[in-house]
Design a protein around this motif. Sequence first.
Motif, PDB file in Angstrom:
ATOM      1  N   SER A   1     -21.198 -18.977  12.296  1.00 29.97           N
ATOM      2  CA  SER A   1     -21.159 -17.633  11.711  1.00 29.97           C
ATOM      3  C   SER A   1     -21.443 -17.680  10.221  1.00 29.97           C
ATOM      4  N   ALA A   2     -20.880 -18.679   9.531  1.00 31.35           N
ATOM      5  CA  ALA A   2     -21.121 -18.837   8.093  1.00 31.35           C
ATOM      6  C   ALA A   2     -22.584 -19.153   7.818  1.00 31.35           C
ATOM      7  N   VAL A   3     -23.188 -19.975   8.669  1.00 29.05           N
ATOM      8  CA  VAL A   3     -24.607 -20.304   8.523  1.00 29.05           C
ATOM      9  C   VAL A   3     -25.451 -19.039   8.606  1.00 29.05           C
ATOM     10  N   ALA A   4     -25.224 -18.228   9.629  1.00 28.14           N
ATOM     11  CA  ALA A   4     -26.011 -17.007   9.803  1.00 28.14           C
ATOM     12  C   ALA A   4     -25.809 -16.052   8.631  1.00 28.14           C
ATOM     13  N   LEU A   5     -24.566 -15.926   8.166  1.00 32.67           N
ATOM     14  CA  LEU A   5     -24.275 -15.054   7.027  1.00 32.67           C
ATOM     15  C   LEU A   5     -25.024 -15.524   5.784  1.00 32.67           C
ATOM     16  N   ALA A   6     -24.992 -16.837   5.535  1.00 31.48           N
ATOM     17  CA  ALA A   6     -25.657 -17.382   4.351  1.00 31.48           C
ATOM     18  C   ALA A   6     -27.166 -17.172   4.405  1.00 31.48           C
ATOM     19  N   LEU A   7     -27.752 -17.322   5.579  1.00 31.85           N
ATOM     20  CA  LEU A   7     -29.198 -17.164   5.722  1.00 31.85           C
ATOM     21  C   LEU A   7     -29.640 -15.708   5.682  1.00 31.85           C
ATOM     22  N   ALA A   8     -28.709 -14.799   5.946  1.00 26.57           N
ATOM     23  CA  ALA A   8     -29.052 -13.373   6.003  1.00 26.57           C
ATOM     24  C   ALA A   8     -28.724 -12.630   4.710  1.00 26.57           C
ATOM     25  N   LEU A   9     -27.495 -12.763   4.227  1.00 26.48           N
ATOM     26  CA  LEU A   9     -27.069 -11.979   3.062  1.00 26.48           C
ATOM     27  C   LEU A   9     -27.907 -12.304   1.834  1.00 26.48           C
ATOM     28  N   THR A  10     -28.284 -13.568   1.661  1.00 26.10           N
ATOM     29  CA  THR A  10     -29.030 -13.972   0.479  1.00 26.10           C
ATOM     30  C   THR A  10     -30.448 -13.416   0.446  1.00 26.10           C
ATOM     31  N   ARG A  11     -30.899 -12.819   1.522  1.00 29.71           N
ATOM     32  CA  ARG A  11     -32.236 -12.207   1.567  1.00 29.71           C
ATOM     33  C   ARG A  11     -32.244 -10.831   0.893  1.00 29.71           C
ATOM     34  N   PHE A  12     -31.078 -10.228   0.741  1.00 32.07           N
ATOM     35  CA  PHE A  12     -30.971  -8.904   0.139  1.00 32.07           C
ATOM     36  C   PHE A  12     -30.862  -9.033  -1.378  1.00 32.07           C
ATOM     37  N   LYS A  13     -31.244  -7.992  -2.098  1.00 37.35           N
ATOM     38  CA  LYS A  13     -31.324  -8.048  -3.553  1.00 37.35           C
ATOM     39  C   LYS A  13     -29.946  -8.006  -4.209  1.00 37.35           C
ATOM     40  N   ALA A  14     -29.798  -8.848  -5.221  1.00 33.98           N
ATOM     41  CA  ALA A  14     -28.639  -8.815  -6.123  1.00 33.98           C
ATOM     42  C   ALA A  14     -27.299  -9.001  -5.414  1.00 33.98           C
ATOM     43  N   THR A  15     -27.310  -9.655  -4.275  1.00 36.80           N
ATOM     44  CA  THR A  15     -26.048  -9.941  -3.590  1.00 36.80           C
ATOM     45  C   THR A  15     -25.404 -11.190  -4.191  1.00 36.80           C
ATOM     46  N   GLU A  16     -24.121 -11.364  -3.892  1.00 34.50           N
ATOM     47  CA  GLU A  16     -23.390 -12.553  -4.324  1.00 34.50           C
ATOM     48  C   GLU A  16     -22.620 -13.096  -3.128  1.00 34.50           C
ATOM     49  N   LEU A  17     -22.832 -14.364  -2.818  1.00 35.57           N
ATOM     50  CA  LEU A  17     -22.109 -15.015  -1.732  1.00 35.57           C
ATOM     51  C   LEU A  17     -21.504 -16.306  -2.254  1.00 35.57           C
ATOM     52  N   LEU A  18     -20.184 -16.379  -2.198  1.00 37.05           N
ATOM     53  CA  LEU A  18     -19.455 -17.596  -2.537  1.00 37.05           C
ATOM     54  C   LEU A  18     -18.838 -18.134  -1.253  1.00 37.05           C
ATOM     55  N   VAL A  19     -19.190 -19.351  -0.885  1.00 37.52           N
ATOM     56  CA  VAL A  19     -18.695 -19.989   0.329  1.00 37.52           C
ATOM     57  C   VAL A  19     -17.657 -21.031  -0.061  1.00 37.52           C
ATOM     58  N   VAL A  20     -16.423 -20.815   0.383  1.00 35.93           N
ATOM     59  CA  VAL A  20     -15.301 -21.691   0.029  1.00 35.93           C
ATOM     60  C   VAL A  20     -14.855 -22.418   1.292  1.00 35.93           C
ATOM     61  N   THR A  21     -15.075 -23.726   1.341  1.00 35.51           N
ATOM     62  CA  THR A  21     -14.807 -24.485   2.558  1.00 35.51           C
ATOM     63  C   THR A  21     -13.899 -25.679   2.284  1.00 35.51           C
ATOM     64  N   PRO A  22     -13.113 -26.104   3.282  1.00 35.32           N
ATOM     65  CA  PRO A  22     -12.317 -27.323   3.136  1.00 35.32           C
ATOM     66  C   PRO A  22     -13.213 -28.537   2.952  1.00 35.32           C
ATOM     67  N   PRO A  23     -12.734 -29.559   2.274  1.00 37.68           N
ATOM     68  CA  PRO A  23     -13.534 -30.775   2.097  1.00 37.68           C
ATOM     69  C   PRO A  23     -13.970 -31.356   3.441  1.00 37.68           C
ATOM     70  N   GLY A  24     -15.261 -31.633   3.552  1.00 36.27           N
ATOM     71  CA  GLY A  24     -15.794 -32.196   4.789  1.00 36.27           C
ATOM     72  C   GLY A  24     -16.208 -31.171   5.810  1.00 36.27           C
ATOM     73  N   TYR A  25     -16.047 -29.880   5.514  1.00 36.40           N
ATOM     74  CA  TYR A  25     -16.364 -28.828   6.483  1.00 36.40           C
ATOM     75  C   TYR A  25     -17.257 -27.752   5.874  1.00 36.40           C
TER      76      TYR A  25
END
Length: 309
Positions: A163-187
């Motif tokens: 789900s995070a992969v799809a979100l990252a590949l989709a949201l960043t295509r839109f203008k002036a968006t901001e996506l911060l992905v916070v994940t546990p070490p190794g994940y």
Amino acid sequence: MVGCRHLISVSKLSDEELFGLVERSVEFAVRPERYRNSLSGRVVGIYFRNLSTRTRTAFSAAALRLGAGIVSYGPGDLQENTGETVRDTGEVLSRMLDALVVRTAGPDAEYAAYAAQSRMPVINAMSKEEHPTQAIADLATVRLELGGVDGARVVYIGEGNNSAVALALALTRFKATELLVVTPPGYGLPPEVSAAAAECARASGSKFAETRDLRGVKGEADFVYTTRWQTTGTSKADPSWRQVFEPYRVDEELLARFSGAAFMHDLPAHRGEEVSEAVLEGSASIAFDQAENKLHSAAAILEWCLEGN
């Protein structure tokens, strides 16, 4: 027919196609009369080898509301179990169905094998690597909440899963968006996905970043988004993984760092694990609206895949 419109990955959609699917999803959400019989006479296969509540129901209900018939298959129904190849299965089904919605939780290559034929659009209802239909529903939810996706600010907390992969590949295509992905070490996100999301962000004038340090994360956000710690159909090699994930629970204290942010979750939720009961049931939660939007995005995807086919 050559050139079926498959939906295997968000990355395979053009900007126009991605934006159009989000807008069509919103149209279905705000104008239910759009559910006319646009797919009358079509037959959609619904093949799920893995558990599903929302995605399976969304595509089944959407097909029926659009006037299509459905044929449903469970994990023990097809002769893949007796050794028939995925490619041969796809070829046979393409002679009888107009579209196939499939979840195996296998690699993307398996979905590509179903899509090797030229008659039947194939929709990836969640692979090991990516959950593209979830991203369409997520962005429709953002669009409905903010009035647009451009400029949306999202903090994703949890595993860098499909789900995070799809979100990252989709949201960043839109203008002036901001996506911060916070994940546990190794994940975290797979490196190739991070690179692709960063490139999309550069092209669209957006911001994409990753961090492991949740303690330092605060500020302005429109949405805080999390998912299950144990992704459907997967397991973790580290027997102590829960200890690694514990600090990444979205509770009231964490959500309060982002004043005014709405809470998103792709569901199912394990209350008390990745999200507290108070947050999931709180006034900031739009998780169940997000789930409802899977119906509307499913309708948009089915129409798009079958348009002209």
